[in-house]
Write a protein that holds these residues in place. Structure first.
Motif, mmCIF file in Angstrom:
data_model
loop_
_atom_site.group_PDB
_atom_site.id
_atom_site.type_symbol
_atom_site.label_atom_id
_atom_site.label_comp_id
_atom_site.label_asym_id
_atom_site.label_seq_id
_atom_site.Cartn_x
_atom_site.Cartn_y
_atom_site.Cartn_z
ATOM 1 N N PHE A 137 0.820 -1.212 0.000
ATOM 2 C CA PHE A 137 0.000 0.000 0.000
ATOM 3 C C PHE A 137 0.853 1.260 0.000
ATOM 4 O O PHE A 137 1.990 1.254 0.467
ATOM 5 N N TYR A 138 0.260 2.341 -0.497
ATOM 6 C CA TYR A 138 0.960 3.619 -0.585
ATOM 7 C C TYR A 138 -0.039 4.762 -0.433
ATOM 8 O O TYR A 138 -1.241 4.587 -0.568
ATOM 9 N N THR A 139 0.495 5.944 -0.159
ATOM 10 C CA THR A 139 -0.334 7.133 0.041
ATOM 11 C C THR A 139 -0.669 7.766 -1.317
ATOM 12 O O THR A 139 -0.143 7.352 -2.354
ATOM 13 N N GLU A 140 -1.506 8.814 -1.283
ATOM 14 C CA GLU A 140 -1.842 9.546 -2.504
ATOM 15 C C GLU A 140 -0.616 10.199 -3.132
ATOM 16 O O GLU A 140 -0.605 10.513 -4.317
ATOM 17 N N GLU A 141 0.439 10.398 -2.332
ATOM 18 C CA GLU A 141 1.690 10.980 -2.826
ATOM 19 C C GLU A 141 2.645 9.903 -3.338
ATOM 20 O O GLU A 141 3.812 10.171 -3.601
ATOM 21 N N TYR A 142 2.167 8.657 -3.458
ATOM 22 C CA TYR A 142 2.950 7.521 -3.938
ATOM 23 C C TYR A 142 4.119 7.179 -3.012
ATOM 24 O O TYR A 142 5.209 6.844 -3.455
ATOM 25 N N VAL A 143 3.878 7.248 -1.709
ATOM 26 C CA VAL A 143 4.860 6.879 -0.706
ATOM 27 C C VAL A 143 4.348 5.615 -0.016
ATOM 28 O O VAL A 143 3.190 5.568 0.418
ATOM 29 N N ALA A 144 5.202 4.608 0.074
ATOM 30 C CA ALA A 144 4.811 3.351 0.714
ATOM 31 C C ALA A 144 4.393 3.596 2.159
ATOM 32 O O ALA A 144 5.006 4.396 2.864
ATOM 33 N N THR A 145 3.346 2.893 2.608
ATOM 34 C CA THR A 145 2.883 3.050 3.982
ATOM 35 C C THR A 145 3.669 2.161 4.948
ATOM 36 O O THR A 145 3.599 2.357 6.152
ATOM 37 N N GLY A 168 3.054 -4.859 14.884
ATOM 38 C CA GLY A 168 1.991 -5.690 15.428
ATOM 39 C C GLY A 168 0.919 -6.129 14.454
ATOM 40 O O GLY A 168 -0.063 -6.737 14.858
ATOM 41 N N PHE A 169 1.066 -5.824 13.167
ATOM 42 C CA PHE A 169 0.080 -6.273 12.178
ATOM 43 C C PHE A 169 0.767 -6.390 10.826
ATOM 44 O O PHE A 169 1.887 -5.944 10.620
ATOM 45 N N GLY A 170 0.065 -7.012 9.894
ATOM 46 C CA GLY A 170 0.571 -7.141 8.538
ATOM 47 C C GLY A 170 1.636 -8.206 8.414
ATOM 48 O O GLY A 170 1.821 -9.054 9.287
ATOM 49 N N GLY A 171 2.310 -8.150 7.285
ATOM 50 C CA GLY A 171 3.334 -9.132 7.009
ATOM 51 C C GLY A 171 4.422 -8.552 6.138
ATOM 52 O O GLY A 171 4.368 -7.391 5.729
ATOM 53 N N MET A 172 5.408 -9.376 5.856
ATOM 54 C CA MET A 172 6.544 -8.927 5.077
ATOM 55 C C MET A 172 7.018 -10.036 4.145
ATOM 56 O O MET A 172 7.114 -11.197 4.549
ATOM 57 N N ASP A 182 16.279 -7.418 0.349
ATOM 58 C CA ASP A 182 15.074 -6.791 -0.178
ATOM 59 C C ASP A 182 13.913 -7.174 0.720
ATOM 60 O O ASP A 182 13.883 -8.287 1.258
ATOM 61 N N ALA A 183 12.951 -6.261 0.870
ATOM 62 C CA ALA A 183 11.764 -6.566 1.657
ATOM 63 C C ALA A 183 10.662 -5.572 1.303
ATOM 64 O O ALA A 183 10.932 -4.450 0.870
ATOM 65 N N LEU A 184 9.434 -6.025 1.498
ATOM 66 C CA LEU A 184 8.267 -5.187 1.268
ATOM 67 C C LEU A 184 7.203 -5.607 2.260
ATOM 68 O O LEU A 184 6.928 -6.794 2.413
ATOM 69 N N GLN A 185 6.618 -4.632 2.949
ATOM 70 C CA GLN A 185 5.568 -4.918 3.919
ATOM 71 C C GLN A 185 4.209 -4.551 3.338
ATOM 72 O O GLN A 185 4.090 -3.618 2.547
ATOM 73 N N SER A 186 3.199 -5.304 3.747
ATOM 74 C CA SER A 186 1.827 -5.039 3.330
ATOM 75 C C SER A 186 0.884 -5.602 4.395
ATOM 76 O O SER A 186 1.334 -6.122 5.415
ATOM 77 N N PHE A 187 -0.395 -5.508 4.129
ATOM 78 C CA PHE A 187 -1.400 -6.015 5.055
ATOM 79 C C PHE A 187 -2.698 -6.224 4.292
ATOM 80 O O PHE A 187 -2.842 -5.684 3.189
ATOM 81 N N LEU A 240 -1.275 -8.179 -0.920
ATOM 82 C CA LEU A 240 -0.583 -7.001 -1.429
ATOM 83 C C LEU A 240 -1.640 -5.982 -1.823
ATOM 84 O O LEU A 240 -2.832 -6.268 -1.790
ATOM 85 N N ASP A 241 -1.243 -4.777 -2.193
ATOM 86 C CA ASP A 241 -2.226 -3.761 -2.566
ATOM 87 C C ASP A 241 -3.047 -4.295 -3.730
ATOM 88 O O ASP A 241 -2.515 -4.756 -4.726
ATOM 89 N N GLY A 242 -4.355 -4.247 -3.615
ATOM 90 C CA GLY A 242 -5.240 -4.792 -4.641
ATOM 91 C C GLY A 242 -6.033 -3.711 -5.333
ATOM 92 O O GLY A 242 -5.565 -2.588 -5.486
ATOM 93 N N GLY A 243 -7.241 -4.057 -5.731
ATOM 94 C CA GLY A 243 -8.079 -3.112 -6.458
ATOM 95 C C GLY A 243 -7.403 -2.696 -7.752
ATOM 96 O O GLY A 243 -6.833 -3.528 -8.462
#
Length: 176
Positions: free
Chosen positions: A10-18, A34-38, A64-69, A134-137
């Protein structure tokens, strides 16, 4: 030159990863707590993990790593998204099975809620141990290269710009 290209977290409207992203050892962003995964890659190989059960440690030797939820399956293949949110959307998942193989999955038609997908993955015959949404939609995108450079085997275009993606490359010396 990637064998696979898939949308990231996921990322913000400014295209910055959350969440946290590590690319070739360079760290950016802030880790979820305390939440999500990597999805992480070390010299020992790639892995998917729960951040609740195995929080990020800045001293870890991650390439390399990427976190999401959210986490869809907790370790052991247990449903990790127990409540129904009612929002059906395209979904992208990175998962690891009980034999430590990685799977990248895309549900391109938008039929799953997160709860339905969590239950579907737990009941599937894929033998999954852990799965991360991962970020969907409109961000769901998937490109699987073919053996020839002419045309991809599978292409699910994202409907929006993606500031973070996961790429899978052939290991040096391995057969394609």
């Amino acid at each position: 030159g990637a064998l696979l290209l898939v949308n990231g977290g996921f990322y913000t409207e400014e295209y910055v990863a959350t969440g946290l992203i590590i690319s070739e050892g360079e760290v950016s962003g802030v880790s979820y707590q305390g939440f999500g995964g990597m999805f992480a890659v070390t010299d020992a190989g790639p892995a998917v993990r729960s951040l609740r059960e195995a929080p990020y440690d800045p001293a870890e030797p991650l390439r390399d790593a990427l976190q999401s939820f959210p986490l869809l399956l907790a370790p052991g293949g247990r449903v990790a998204f127990p409540r129904e949110d009612g929002a059906q959307a395209r979904r992208t998942v990175v998962a690891q099975d009980v034999d430590d193989r990685l799977l990248f999955l895309v549900a391109s038609r938008g039929h799953f809620t997160l709860h339905q997908l969590s239950r579907y993955l737990a009941a599937s015959d894929l033998g999954l141990d852990v799965a991360l949404n991962l970020d969907g939609g409109p961000s769901s995108g998937f490109l699987l290269a073919s053996a020839t450079a002419d045309e991809p085997l599978l292409h699910v275009p994202a409907f929006t710009l993606l500031p973070a993606v996961i790429t899978v490359h052939e290991a040096a010396g391995s057969p394609r």
